[in-house]
Motif scaffolding. Sequence first.
Motif, PDB file in Angstrom:
ATOM      1  N   ILE A 337       0.850  -1.193   0.000  1.00 14.82           N
ATOM      2  CA  ILE A 337       0.000   0.000   0.000  1.00 14.82           C
ATOM      3  C   ILE A 337       0.884   1.242   0.000  1.00 14.82           C
ATOM      4  O   ILE A 337       0.653   2.203  -0.743  1.00 14.82           O
ATOM      5  CB  ILE A 337      -0.946   0.001   1.222  1.00 14.82           C
ATOM      6  CG1 ILE A 337      -2.004  -1.089   1.079  1.00 14.82           C
ATOM      7  CG2 ILE A 337      -1.628   1.371   1.360  1.00 14.82           C
ATOM      8  CD1 ILE A 337      -2.853  -1.284   2.334  1.00 14.82           C
ATOM      9  N   LYS A 338       1.929   1.219   0.821  1.00 19.46           N
ATOM     10  CA  LYS A 338       2.829   2.372   0.915  1.00 19.46           C
ATOM     11  C   LYS A 338       3.552   2.636  -0.397  1.00 19.46           C
ATOM     12  O   LYS A 338       3.812   3.787  -0.747  1.00 19.46           O
ATOM     13  CB  LYS A 338       3.856   2.142   2.026  1.00 19.46           C
ATOM     14  CG  LYS A 338       3.278   2.158   3.424  1.00 19.46           C
ATOM     15  CD  LYS A 338       4.373   1.917   4.458  1.00 19.46           C
ATOM     16  CE  LYS A 338       3.817   1.926   5.866  1.00 19.46           C
ATOM     17  NZ  LYS A 338       4.872   1.676   6.881  1.00 19.46           N
ATOM     18  N   THR A 339       3.889   1.579  -1.117  1.00 14.85           N
ATOM     19  CA  THR A 339       4.637   1.751  -2.363  1.00 14.85           C
ATOM     20  C   THR A 339       3.727   1.957  -3.563  1.00 14.85           C
ATOM     21  O   THR A 339       4.210   2.087  -4.695  1.00 14.85           O
ATOM     22  CB  THR A 339       5.547   0.533  -2.612  1.00 14.85           C
ATOM     23  OG1 THR A 339       4.751  -0.652  -2.722  1.00 14.85           O
ATOM     24  CG2 THR A 339       6.561   0.363  -1.491  1.00 14.85           C
ATOM     25  N   GLY A 340       2.411   1.962  -3.329  1.00 12.14           N
ATOM     26  CA  GLY A 340       1.467   2.191  -4.418  1.00 12.14           C
ATOM     27  C   GLY A 340       1.219   0.981  -5.295  1.00 12.14           C
ATOM     28  O   GLY A 340       0.556   1.100  -6.332  1.00 12.14           O
ATOM     29  N   GLN A 341       1.704  -0.198  -4.879  1.00 11.46           N
ATOM     30  CA  GLN A 341       1.486  -1.426  -5.647  1.00 11.46           C
ATOM     31  C   GLN A 341       0.195  -2.075  -5.142  1.00 11.46           C
ATOM     32  O   GLN A 341       0.202  -3.108  -4.471  1.00 11.46           O
ATOM     33  CB  GLN A 341       2.699  -2.355  -5.481  1.00 11.46           C
ATOM     34  CG  GLN A 341       3.986  -1.760  -6.051  1.00 11.46           C
ATOM     35  CD  GLN A 341       5.221  -2.523  -5.623  1.00 11.46           C
ATOM     36  OE1 GLN A 341       5.798  -2.273  -4.563  1.00 11.46           O
ATOM     37  NE2 GLN A 341       5.643  -3.469  -6.450  1.00 11.46           N
ATOM     38  N   LEU A 342      -0.912  -1.457  -5.513  1.00 13.94           N
ATOM     39  CA  LEU A 342      -2.186  -1.794  -4.890  1.00 13.94           C
ATOM     40  C   LEU A 342      -2.708  -3.172  -5.281  1.00 13.94           C
ATOM     41  O   LEU A 342      -3.334  -3.858  -4.456  1.00 13.94           O
ATOM     42  CB  LEU A 342      -3.222  -0.724  -5.231  1.00 13.94           C
ATOM     43  CG  LEU A 342      -2.867   0.685  -4.722  1.00 13.94           C
ATOM     44  CD1 LEU A 342      -3.920   1.688  -5.155  1.00 13.94           C
ATOM     45  CD2 LEU A 342      -2.699   0.694  -3.209  1.00 13.94           C
ATOM     46  N   ASP A 343      -2.464  -3.595  -6.502  1.00 13.95           N
ATOM     47  CA  ASP A 343      -2.894  -4.945  -6.897  1.00 13.95           C
ATOM     48  C   ASP A 343      -2.205  -5.997  -6.033  1.00 13.95           C
ATOM     49  O   ASP A 343      -2.841  -6.944  -5.553  1.00 13.95           O
ATOM     50  CB  ASP A 343      -2.595  -5.198  -8.378  1.00 13.95           C
ATOM     51  CG  ASP A 343      -3.517  -4.411  -9.309  1.00 13.95           C
ATOM     52  OD1 ASP A 343      -4.577  -3.956  -8.835  1.00 13.95           O
ATOM     53  OD2 ASP A 343      -3.168  -4.246 -10.489  1.00 13.95           O
ATOM     54  N   SER A 344      -0.898  -5.817  -5.827  1.00 13.70           N
ATOM     55  CA  SER A 344      -0.155  -6.763  -4.976  1.00 13.70           C
ATOM     56  C   SER A 344      -0.642  -6.677  -3.533  1.00 13.70           C
ATOM     57  O   SER A 344      -0.789  -7.701  -2.851  1.00 13.70           O
ATOM     58  CB  SER A 344       1.349  -6.460  -5.035  1.00 13.70           C
ATOM     59  OG  SER A 344       1.860  -6.702  -6.321  1.00 13.70           O
TER      60      SER A 344
END
Length: 429
Positions: A337-344
Amino acid sequence: MKNITTLCIAIMVLTQLGCTEKKKTETPQNNTASTDIPALFERHGELATAVEWSKTKEKVEELKTKIKENPRDVKARLQVVVIYLAEARITGEHPYYYPAVLKMLDGVLAIEPKNFEATTFKASVKMSQHQFAEARELAEKARQINPNNAYVYGVLVDANVELGNYDEAVAMSDKMQELKPSLEAYSRASYLREIYGNYAGAISAMKLAVQAGLPGSEPQCWSKNTLGHLYETTGQLKDAEIQYQEILSMRPSYAFALRGQSQIFKARKEYDKALAELEKAAKIMPEFSFHEEMADIYALQGNQDKANAKYKEVVKMLDEDAASGHAVDLELCKLYIKTGQLDSAIVYGLKEYARRPKNIDVNHALANAYFKQKNNDKAQEHMKVALSTGSKDPEVLQIASAIELAMGNKAQGEKLLAQAKKTNPKFVL
Protein backbone atom coordinates in the motif's frame (compact mmCIF):
# COMPACT_ATOMS: atom_id res chain seq x y z
CA MET A 1 -2.07 -1.25 15.71
CA LYS A 2 0.58 -3.37 17.32
CA ASN A 3 0.59 -7.11 16.98
CA ILE A 4 -0.70 -9.03 19.99
CA THR A 5 1.92 -11.73 19.55
CA THR A 6 4.46 -9.30 20.93
CA LEU A 7 2.80 -9.80 24.27
CA CYS A 8 3.95 -13.44 24.37
CA ILE A 9 6.60 -12.99 27.05
CA ALA A 10 8.87 -16.01 27.31
CA ILE A 11 11.50 -14.88 29.73
CA MET A 12 9.54 -15.75 32.89
CA VAL A 13 7.45 -18.56 31.48
CA LEU A 14 9.32 -21.46 33.05
CA THR A 15 8.15 -20.46 36.52
CA GLN A 16 4.63 -19.68 35.34
CA LEU A 17 4.17 -23.01 33.65
CA GLY A 18 5.60 -24.86 36.60
CA CYS A 19 7.91 -27.05 34.54
CA THR A 20 10.34 -27.54 37.39
CA GLU A 21 9.16 -31.06 37.92
CA LYS A 22 8.29 -33.86 35.57
CA LYS A 23 4.60 -34.70 35.53
CA LYS A 24 4.29 -37.87 37.60
CA THR A 25 1.11 -38.94 35.80
CA GLU A 26 2.76 -39.20 32.41
CA THR A 27 4.20 -42.37 30.98
CA PRO A 28 7.20 -42.19 28.63
CA GLN A 29 6.13 -43.07 25.09
CA ASN A 30 9.45 -43.36 23.31
CA ASN A 31 12.54 -45.28 24.26
CA THR A 32 14.93 -43.14 22.23
CA ALA A 33 15.42 -39.40 22.22
CA SER A 34 17.81 -37.29 20.20
CA THR A 35 20.48 -35.36 22.09
CA ASP A 36 21.06 -33.07 19.10
CA ILE A 37 20.25 -29.61 20.50
CA PRO A 38 20.57 -26.65 18.08
CA ALA A 39 23.37 -24.22 18.94
CA LEU A 40 22.82 -20.74 20.29
CA PHE A 41 22.85 -18.05 17.62
CA GLU A 42 25.96 -15.96 18.27
CA ARG A 43 25.16 -12.42 19.39
CA HIS A 44 26.82 -9.46 17.71
CA GLY A 45 27.42 -5.80 18.49
CA GLU A 46 26.20 -4.33 21.77
CA LEU A 47 24.15 -7.39 22.65
CA ALA A 48 27.32 -9.52 22.66
CA THR A 49 28.76 -7.34 25.45
CA ALA A 50 25.73 -7.73 27.73
CA VAL A 51 26.54 -9.28 31.10
CA GLU A 52 23.96 -12.05 30.75
CA TRP A 53 25.34 -13.35 27.44
CA SER A 54 28.28 -15.25 28.93
CA LYS A 55 26.00 -16.66 31.63
CA THR A 56 23.48 -17.70 28.99
CA LYS A 57 26.13 -19.60 27.04
CA GLU A 58 27.38 -21.32 30.20
CA LYS A 59 23.86 -22.35 31.17
CA VAL A 60 23.10 -23.78 27.74
CA GLU A 61 26.30 -25.85 27.77
CA GLU A 62 25.42 -27.12 31.24
CA LEU A 63 21.95 -28.14 30.05
CA LYS A 64 23.30 -29.80 26.90
CA THR A 65 25.59 -31.91 29.09
CA LYS A 66 22.62 -32.97 31.22
CA ILE A 67 20.68 -33.95 28.11
CA LYS A 68 23.59 -36.01 26.77
CA GLU A 69 23.85 -37.80 30.09
CA ASN A 70 20.11 -38.37 30.24
CA PRO A 71 18.37 -37.96 26.85
CA ARG A 72 14.98 -38.22 28.58
CA ASP A 73 15.60 -35.20 30.83
CA VAL A 74 12.52 -33.22 29.85
CA LYS A 75 13.16 -30.51 32.44
CA ALA A 76 16.56 -29.67 30.93
CA ARG A 77 15.13 -29.61 27.41
CA LEU A 78 12.39 -27.18 28.45
CA GLN A 79 14.91 -24.95 30.19
CA VAL A 80 16.83 -24.68 26.91
CA VAL A 81 13.56 -23.82 25.16
CA VAL A 82 12.92 -20.95 27.60
CA ILE A 83 16.42 -19.59 27.05
CA TYR A 84 16.06 -19.76 23.26
CA LEU A 85 12.67 -18.04 23.35
CA ALA A 86 14.19 -15.27 25.43
CA GLU A 87 17.11 -15.02 22.97
CA ALA A 88 14.68 -14.76 20.05
CA ARG A 89 12.97 -11.86 21.78
CA ILE A 90 16.20 -10.11 22.79
CA THR A 91 18.09 -10.53 19.50
CA GLY A 92 15.24 -10.56 16.98
CA GLU A 93 16.75 -13.65 15.31
CA HIS A 94 13.35 -15.25 14.95
CA PRO A 95 14.06 -17.05 11.64
CA TYR A 96 16.74 -19.05 13.45
CA TYR A 97 15.28 -19.52 16.91
CA TYR A 98 11.67 -20.43 16.16
CA PRO A 99 12.49 -23.46 13.97
CA ALA A 100 15.15 -24.47 16.52
CA VAL A 101 12.66 -24.25 19.38
CA LEU A 102 10.02 -26.19 17.45
CA LYS A 103 12.57 -28.94 16.84
CA MET A 104 13.35 -29.13 20.57
CA LEU A 105 9.66 -29.10 21.51
CA ASP A 106 8.92 -31.93 19.09
CA GLY A 107 11.74 -33.81 20.84
CA VAL A 108 10.01 -33.34 24.20
CA LEU A 109 6.65 -34.37 22.77
CA ALA A 110 8.23 -37.50 21.31
CA ILE A 111 9.14 -38.43 24.90
CA GLU A 112 5.92 -37.18 26.53
CA PRO A 113 3.14 -36.62 23.97
CA LYS A 114 0.90 -34.93 26.56
CA ASN A 115 3.54 -32.68 28.09
CA PHE A 116 1.67 -29.51 29.03
CA GLU A 117 4.66 -27.15 28.94
CA ALA A 118 5.86 -28.32 25.52
CA THR A 119 2.37 -28.09 24.05
CA THR A 120 1.89 -24.58 25.43
CA PHE A 121 5.30 -23.39 24.27
CA LYS A 122 4.62 -24.78 20.80
CA ALA A 123 1.35 -22.85 20.70
CA SER A 124 3.22 -19.68 21.71
CA VAL A 125 5.82 -20.15 18.96
CA LYS A 126 3.10 -20.74 16.38
CA MET A 127 1.53 -17.48 17.54
CA SER A 128 4.81 -15.68 16.97
CA GLN A 129 4.99 -17.20 13.48
CA HIS A 130 1.44 -15.92 12.81
CA GLN A 131 0.14 -19.49 12.50
CA PHE A 132 -2.87 -18.44 14.53
CA ALA A 133 -5.34 -21.27 13.91
CA GLU A 134 -2.72 -23.90 14.75
CA ALA A 135 -1.69 -21.92 17.83
CA ARG A 136 -5.28 -21.84 19.07
CA GLU A 137 -5.68 -25.58 18.48
CA LEU A 138 -2.49 -26.37 20.41
CA ALA A 139 -3.44 -24.00 23.24
CA GLU A 140 -6.85 -25.64 23.56
CA LYS A 141 -5.11 -29.01 23.74
CA ALA A 142 -2.86 -27.66 26.50
CA ARG A 143 -5.88 -26.29 28.37
CA GLN A 144 -7.44 -29.75 28.36
CA ILE A 145 -4.26 -31.10 29.96
CA ASN A 146 -4.15 -28.35 32.62
CA PRO A 147 -7.17 -26.02 32.78
CA ASN A 148 -5.86 -24.12 35.80
CA ASN A 149 -2.70 -22.59 34.33
CA ALA A 150 -2.80 -18.85 33.62
CA TYR A 151 -0.19 -18.78 30.85
CA VAL A 152 -2.15 -20.97 28.44
CA TYR A 153 -5.10 -18.59 28.71
CA GLY A 154 -2.76 -15.80 27.60
CA VAL A 155 -1.96 -17.72 24.43
CA LEU A 156 -5.69 -18.26 23.92
CA VAL A 157 -6.29 -14.52 24.30
CA ASP A 158 -3.68 -13.83 21.64
CA ALA A 159 -4.89 -16.49 19.21
CA ASN A 160 -8.53 -15.49 19.49
CA VAL A 161 -7.69 -11.82 18.98
CA GLU A 162 -5.76 -12.58 15.82
CA LEU A 163 -8.54 -14.82 14.51
CA GLY A 164 -11.10 -12.10 15.22
CA ASN A 165 -12.85 -13.99 18.04
CA TYR A 166 -12.89 -10.95 20.30
CA ASP A 167 -15.62 -12.03 22.72
CA GLU A 168 -13.79 -15.31 23.27
CA ALA A 169 -10.55 -13.39 23.80
CA VAL A 170 -12.20 -11.32 26.53
CA ALA A 171 -13.45 -14.50 28.24
CA MET A 172 -9.95 -15.99 28.16
CA SER A 173 -8.48 -12.75 29.51
CA ASP A 174 -10.95 -12.71 32.40
CA LYS A 175 -10.01 -16.29 33.25
CA MET A 176 -6.32 -15.42 33.12
CA GLN A 177 -6.86 -12.51 35.52
CA GLU A 178 -8.83 -14.76 37.84
CA LEU A 179 -6.11 -17.40 37.95
CA LYS A 180 -3.08 -15.11 38.22
CA PRO A 181 -3.07 -11.31 38.00
CA SER A 182 0.34 -10.54 36.52
CA LEU A 183 2.23 -8.42 34.02
CA GLU A 184 1.14 -10.79 31.27
CA ALA A 185 -2.51 -10.70 32.33
CA TYR A 186 -2.62 -6.91 32.64
CA SER A 187 -0.95 -6.57 29.23
CA ARG A 188 -3.66 -8.66 27.58
CA ALA A 189 -6.40 -6.70 29.33
CA SER A 190 -4.81 -3.46 28.12
CA TYR A 191 -4.71 -4.61 24.53
CA LEU A 192 -8.32 -5.76 24.57
CA ARG A 193 -9.41 -2.42 25.98
CA GLU A 194 -7.55 -0.71 23.15
CA ILE A 195 -9.29 -2.93 20.61
CA TYR A 196 -12.66 -1.93 22.07
CA GLY A 197 -11.78 1.77 21.92
CA ASN A 198 -11.12 2.32 25.62
CA TYR A 199 -7.74 4.06 25.60
CA ALA A 200 -8.00 5.38 29.15
CA GLY A 201 -8.65 1.84 30.38
CA ALA A 202 -5.86 0.47 28.22
CA ILE A 203 -3.37 2.92 29.71
CA SER A 204 -4.50 2.10 33.26
CA ALA A 205 -4.08 -1.64 32.69
CA MET A 206 -0.65 -1.20 31.10
CA LYS A 207 0.46 0.88 34.07
CA LEU A 208 -0.48 -2.11 36.26
CA ALA A 209 1.61 -4.34 33.99
CA VAL A 210 4.60 -2.02 34.45
CA GLN A 211 4.13 -2.03 38.22
CA ALA A 212 3.92 -5.83 38.26
CA GLY A 213 7.23 -6.24 36.41
CA LEU A 214 10.67 -6.62 37.92
CA PRO A 215 12.31 -3.19 37.52
CA GLY A 216 14.65 -3.16 34.54
CA SER A 217 13.64 -6.63 33.37
CA GLU A 218 12.92 -7.21 29.70
CA PRO A 219 9.19 -7.89 30.32
CA GLN A 220 8.82 -4.68 32.32
CA CYS A 221 10.66 -2.72 29.62
CA TRP A 222 8.35 -4.18 27.01
CA SER A 223 5.34 -3.09 29.08
CA LYS A 224 6.77 0.43 29.47
CA ASN A 225 7.42 0.51 25.74
CA THR A 226 3.82 -0.48 25.02
CA LEU A 227 2.61 2.14 27.48
CA GLY A 228 4.69 4.67 25.56
CA HIS A 229 2.98 3.59 22.34
CA LEU A 230 -0.44 4.11 23.94
CA TYR A 231 0.60 7.59 24.99
CA GLU A 232 1.77 8.27 21.41
CA THR A 233 -1.55 7.12 19.95
CA THR A 234 -3.46 9.44 22.26
CA GLY A 235 -1.21 12.43 21.57
CA GLN A 236 0.59 12.43 24.93
CA LEU A 237 4.05 12.64 23.39
CA LYS A 238 5.88 13.91 26.46
CA ASP A 239 4.57 11.03 28.55
CA ALA A 240 5.56 8.63 25.79
CA GLU A 241 9.06 10.04 25.65
CA ILE A 242 9.45 9.65 29.42
CA GLN A 243 8.70 5.94 29.11
CA TYR A 244 11.25 5.45 26.33
CA GLN A 245 13.93 7.43 28.14
CA GLU A 246 13.38 5.51 31.37
CA ILE A 247 13.79 2.23 29.51
CA LEU A 248 17.00 3.40 27.87
CA SER A 249 18.41 4.54 31.20
CA MET A 250 18.05 0.93 32.39
CA ARG A 251 18.77 -0.89 29.12
CA PRO A 252 20.63 1.38 26.65
CA SER A 253 20.48 -1.25 23.92
CA TYR A 254 16.73 -1.81 24.13
CA ALA A 255 15.94 -1.55 20.44
CA PHE A 256 12.20 -0.99 20.71
CA ALA A 257 12.67 2.00 23.02
CA LEU A 258 15.09 3.47 20.47
CA ARG A 259 12.36 2.97 17.90
CA GLY A 260 9.89 4.67 20.22
CA GLN A 261 12.21 7.64 20.63
CA SER A 262 12.47 7.84 16.84
CA GLN A 263 8.69 8.18 16.65
CA ILE A 264 8.84 11.16 18.99
CA PHE A 265 11.45 12.82 16.77
CA LYS A 266 9.35 11.99 13.71
CA ALA A 267 6.29 13.65 15.27
CA ARG A 268 8.42 16.76 15.82
CA LYS A 269 9.59 16.58 12.19
CA GLU A 270 13.17 16.06 13.38
CA TYR A 271 13.68 13.46 10.71
CA ASP A 272 17.47 13.14 10.88
CA LYS A 273 17.29 12.45 14.60
CA ALA A 274 14.52 9.91 14.01
CA LEU A 275 16.63 8.10 11.41
CA ALA A 276 19.63 8.05 13.74
CA GLU A 277 17.59 6.29 16.45
CA LEU A 278 16.21 3.76 13.97
CA GLU A 279 19.70 3.03 12.65
CA LYS A 280 20.87 2.34 16.21
CA ALA A 281 17.92 0.01 16.75
CA ALA A 282 18.53 -1.82 13.45
CA LYS A 283 22.17 -2.45 14.37
CA ILE A 284 21.02 -4.13 17.57
CA MET A 285 18.16 -6.17 16.16
CA PRO A 286 17.23 -7.26 12.60
CA GLU A 287 13.62 -6.16 12.96
CA PHE A 288 11.99 -5.43 9.59
CA SER A 289 9.74 -2.70 10.99
CA PHE A 290 12.75 -0.53 11.89
CA HIS A 291 13.79 -0.52 8.24
CA GLU A 292 10.24 0.06 7.06
CA GLU A 293 9.99 3.12 9.30
CA MET A 294 13.29 4.40 7.89
CA ALA A 295 11.72 4.16 4.45
CA ASP A 296 8.66 6.06 5.68
CA ILE A 297 10.89 8.89 6.88
CA TYR A 298 12.87 8.99 3.62
CA ALA A 299 9.51 9.43 1.88
CA LEU A 300 8.56 12.26 4.25
CA GLN A 301 11.89 13.92 3.41
CA GLY A 302 11.01 13.72 -0.27
CA ASN A 303 13.70 11.14 -1.06
CA GLN A 304 11.44 8.63 -2.81
CA ASP A 305 14.29 6.73 -4.51
CA LYS A 306 15.91 6.03 -1.17
CA ALA A 307 12.53 5.11 0.32
CA ASN A 308 11.80 2.65 -2.49
CA ALA A 309 15.21 1.02 -2.13
CA LYS A 310 14.62 0.56 1.58
CA TYR A 311 11.12 -0.83 1.01
CA LYS A 312 12.65 -3.44 -1.33
CA GLU A 313 15.09 -4.34 1.42
CA VAL A 314 12.15 -4.88 3.77
CA VAL A 315 10.49 -7.21 1.27
CA LYS A 316 13.65 -9.36 1.29
CA MET A 317 13.58 -9.47 5.09
CA LEU A 318 9.94 -10.54 5.06
CA ASP A 319 10.70 -13.22 2.48
CA GLU A 320 13.38 -14.60 4.82
CA ASP A 321 10.86 -14.68 7.64
CA ALA A 322 8.37 -16.48 5.40
CA ALA A 323 11.00 -19.09 4.53
CA SER A 324 11.34 -19.91 8.25
CA GLY A 325 7.60 -20.51 8.65
CA HIS A 326 6.41 -17.00 9.50
CA ALA A 327 3.20 -15.85 7.77
CA VAL A 328 3.84 -12.33 6.47
CA ASP A 329 0.96 -11.68 4.07
CA LEU A 330 -0.55 -8.85 6.15
CA GLU A 331 2.85 -7.15 6.47
CA LEU A 332 3.35 -7.37 2.70
CA CYS A 333 -0.15 -6.00 2.10
CA LYS A 334 0.60 -2.93 4.24
CA LEU A 335 4.01 -2.46 2.64
CA TYR A 336 2.65 -2.57 -0.92
CA ILE A 337 0.00 0.00 0.00
CA LYS A 338 2.83 2.37 0.92
CA THR A 339 4.64 1.75 -2.36
CA GLY A 340 1.47 2.19 -4.42
CA GLN A 341 1.49 -1.43 -5.65
CA LEU A 342 -2.19 -1.79 -4.89
CA ASP A 343 -2.89 -4.95 -6.90
CA SER A 344 -0.15 -6.76 -4.98
CA ALA A 345 -1.40 -5.29 -1.70
CA ILE A 346 -4.88 -6.64 -2.32
CA VAL A 347 -3.58 -10.07 -3.35
CA TYR A 348 -1.67 -10.44 -0.08
CA GLY A 349 -4.45 -8.87 1.95
CA LEU A 350 -6.99 -11.34 0.58
CA LYS A 351 -4.66 -14.27 1.34
CA GLU A 352 -4.62 -13.17 4.97
CA TYR A 353 -8.35 -12.44 4.90
CA ALA A 354 -9.02 -16.03 3.81
CA ARG A 355 -7.35 -17.21 7.01
CA ARG A 356 -8.97 -14.73 9.41
CA PRO A 357 -11.86 -12.76 7.90
CA LYS A 358 -13.03 -11.32 11.23
CA ASN A 359 -9.72 -9.71 12.23
CA ILE A 360 -10.00 -5.92 12.39
CA ASP A 361 -6.38 -5.23 11.35
CA VAL A 362 -6.72 -7.36 8.21
CA ASN A 363 -9.94 -5.60 7.27
CA HIS A 364 -8.42 -2.19 7.97
CA ALA A 365 -5.55 -2.94 5.58
CA LEU A 366 -7.90 -4.16 2.85
CA ALA A 367 -10.19 -1.16 3.31
CA ASN A 368 -7.19 1.13 2.86
CA ALA A 369 -6.00 -0.72 -0.25
CA TYR A 370 -9.43 -0.71 -1.90
CA PHE A 371 -9.94 2.96 -1.05
CA LYS A 372 -6.66 3.93 -2.68
CA GLN A 373 -7.76 1.86 -5.69
CA LYS A 374 -10.99 3.93 -5.69
CA ASN A 375 -13.13 0.85 -5.04
CA ASN A 376 -15.17 2.57 -2.35
CA ASP A 377 -17.84 -0.12 -2.01
CA LYS A 378 -15.27 -2.79 -1.14
CA ALA A 379 -13.42 -0.34 1.07
CA GLN A 380 -16.59 0.42 3.03
CA GLU A 381 -17.39 -3.30 3.34
CA HIS A 382 -14.04 -4.07 4.98
CA MET A 383 -14.03 -0.91 7.07
CA LYS A 384 -17.33 -1.95 8.61
CA VAL A 385 -15.58 -5.02 10.02
CA ALA A 386 -12.52 -2.99 11.02
CA LEU A 387 -14.74 -0.77 13.18
CA SER A 388 -16.89 -3.62 14.54
CA THR A 389 -15.23 -3.59 17.99
CA GLY A 390 -15.61 0.17 18.42
CA SER A 391 -11.96 0.90 17.67
CA LYS A 392 -10.96 4.51 18.22
CA ASP A 393 -7.56 4.22 16.54
CA PRO A 394 -7.05 7.62 14.83
CA GLU A 395 -5.45 6.12 11.73
CA VAL A 396 -8.34 3.70 11.23
CA LEU A 397 -10.91 6.43 11.83
CA GLN A 398 -9.18 8.76 9.38
CA ILE A 399 -9.42 6.20 6.57
CA ALA A 400 -13.00 5.38 7.54
CA SER A 401 -13.82 9.10 7.35
CA ALA A 402 -12.19 9.45 3.93
CA ILE A 403 -14.19 6.48 2.61
CA GLU A 404 -17.48 7.94 3.82
CA LEU A 405 -16.69 11.38 2.41
CA ALA A 406 -15.76 9.81 -0.96
CA MET A 407 -19.15 8.10 -1.00
CA GLY A 408 -20.94 11.37 -0.30
CA ASN A 409 -21.73 10.59 3.34
CA LYS A 410 -20.51 13.93 4.68
CA ALA A 411 -22.12 13.76 8.13
CA GLN A 412 -20.74 10.29 8.87
CA GLY A 413 -17.33 11.22 7.52
CA GLU A 414 -17.13 14.29 9.75
CA LYS A 415 -18.33 12.27 12.75
CA LEU A 416 -15.56 9.71 12.29
CA LEU A 417 -12.95 12.43 11.91
CA ALA A 418 -14.18 14.07 15.11
CA GLN A 419 -13.75 10.73 16.91
CA ALA A 420 -10.15 10.52 15.68
CA LYS A 421 -9.48 14.01 17.01
CA LYS A 422 -11.07 13.09 20.33
CA THR A 423 -8.67 10.16 20.74
CA ASN A 424 -5.69 12.27 19.72
CA PRO A 425 -6.20 16.05 19.57
CA LYS A 426 -2.75 16.37 17.97
CA PHE A 427 -3.49 13.85 15.21
CA VAL A 428 -2.07 15.01 11.88
CA LEU A 429 -4.14 14.18 8.81
